[in-house]
Design an enzyme around this catalytic site. Structure first.
Site: not given
Length: 239
Positions: A127-129
């Site tokens: 994801g956004d990690e």
């Protein structure tokens, strides 16, 4: 007798030459196939270790980097940074997932260039990690964290269904210093994860250094389980 030996020698030489020529021609014939197989193997290896969207390392690739560092010699301290974008879901909800992917790609490019300046590597975990591994050198940890935070917060130009627009996102960074021979996920990343959640808890757009005795905030301050949390729970490790 001499003639017979000459015939035998000539025949043997011809056979050897024929075998050599045949092997050479055969080798030439399979060269394109060998090149194709080498290319396919290289592509397959890259797919196993890299994120298809951003081109950064993935979790497997980051493990490989850590394994290489751990096996490169005497134990050494490393900096592990866990990066979680703040309010990224709003970008997807407002502008579409394609716009969100555009933001992730540009952010990944910035992180990759910045990590390289410190001799480190960065990966997209999910994801956004993102996560980075950097060697501990003469650079101050706070200065490094400030540069990562600043780079992420710079405006990003993305394409949306309504035309080009500019968005700005921030990030919560958790930083941990670990020994290169310590397990990556259950020690180094776990420590950075705890620090990252403390950054989230205090509003995001900041970095927090993991300190001895620091524990995970209450779950009410967390966004809920992520893929990495679930994977770690399934292995029986602490969340």
């Amino acid at each position: 007798m001499f003639t017979t030996l000459l015939v035998i020698a000539t025949t043997a030489l011809a056979a050897v030459l024929g075998a050599v020529v045949g092997f050479g021609l055969g080798h030439l014939a399979v060269r394109p196939t060998l090149r194709r197989l080498r290319t396919e193997l290289a592509d397959a290896a890259r797919q196993l270790t890299h994120d298809p969207l951003t081109g950064l390392l993935n979790r497997t690739g980051l493990r490989a980097v850590h394994t290489t560092i751990a096996a490169s010699g005497d134990p050494q301290p490393i900096i592990v940074i866990l990066i979680d974008l703040d309010h990224f879901k709003q970008v997807n909800d407002t502008y579409s997932h394609d716009a969100g992917d555009d933001l992730l790609t540009q952010t990944a490019d910035r992180l990759g260039r910045l990590a390289a300046t410190y001799g480190g590597s960065v990966a997209r975990l999910s994801g956004d990690e993102f996560a980075a591994i950097l060697p501990v050198r003469h650079h101050g940890i706070t200065d490094i964290a400030d540069r990562f935070t600043t780079a992420i917060a710079e405006p990003v130009h993305i394409d949306t269904d309504h035309g080009p627009t500019t968005v700005t996102v921030t990030a919560s960074l958790g930083i941990a210093v670990a020994d290169s021979t310590e397990p990556l996920e259950d020690v180094a990343l776990h420590r950075a994860d705890i620090a990252m959640y403390h950054a989230k808890r205090h509003g995001g757009d900041r970095h927090v250094l993991q300190l001895p005795g620091m524990t995970m905030p209450d779950r009410e301050h967390r966004r809920g389980p992520r893929l990495r949390d679930l994977h770690r729970d399934q292995r029986g490790s602490a969340a």
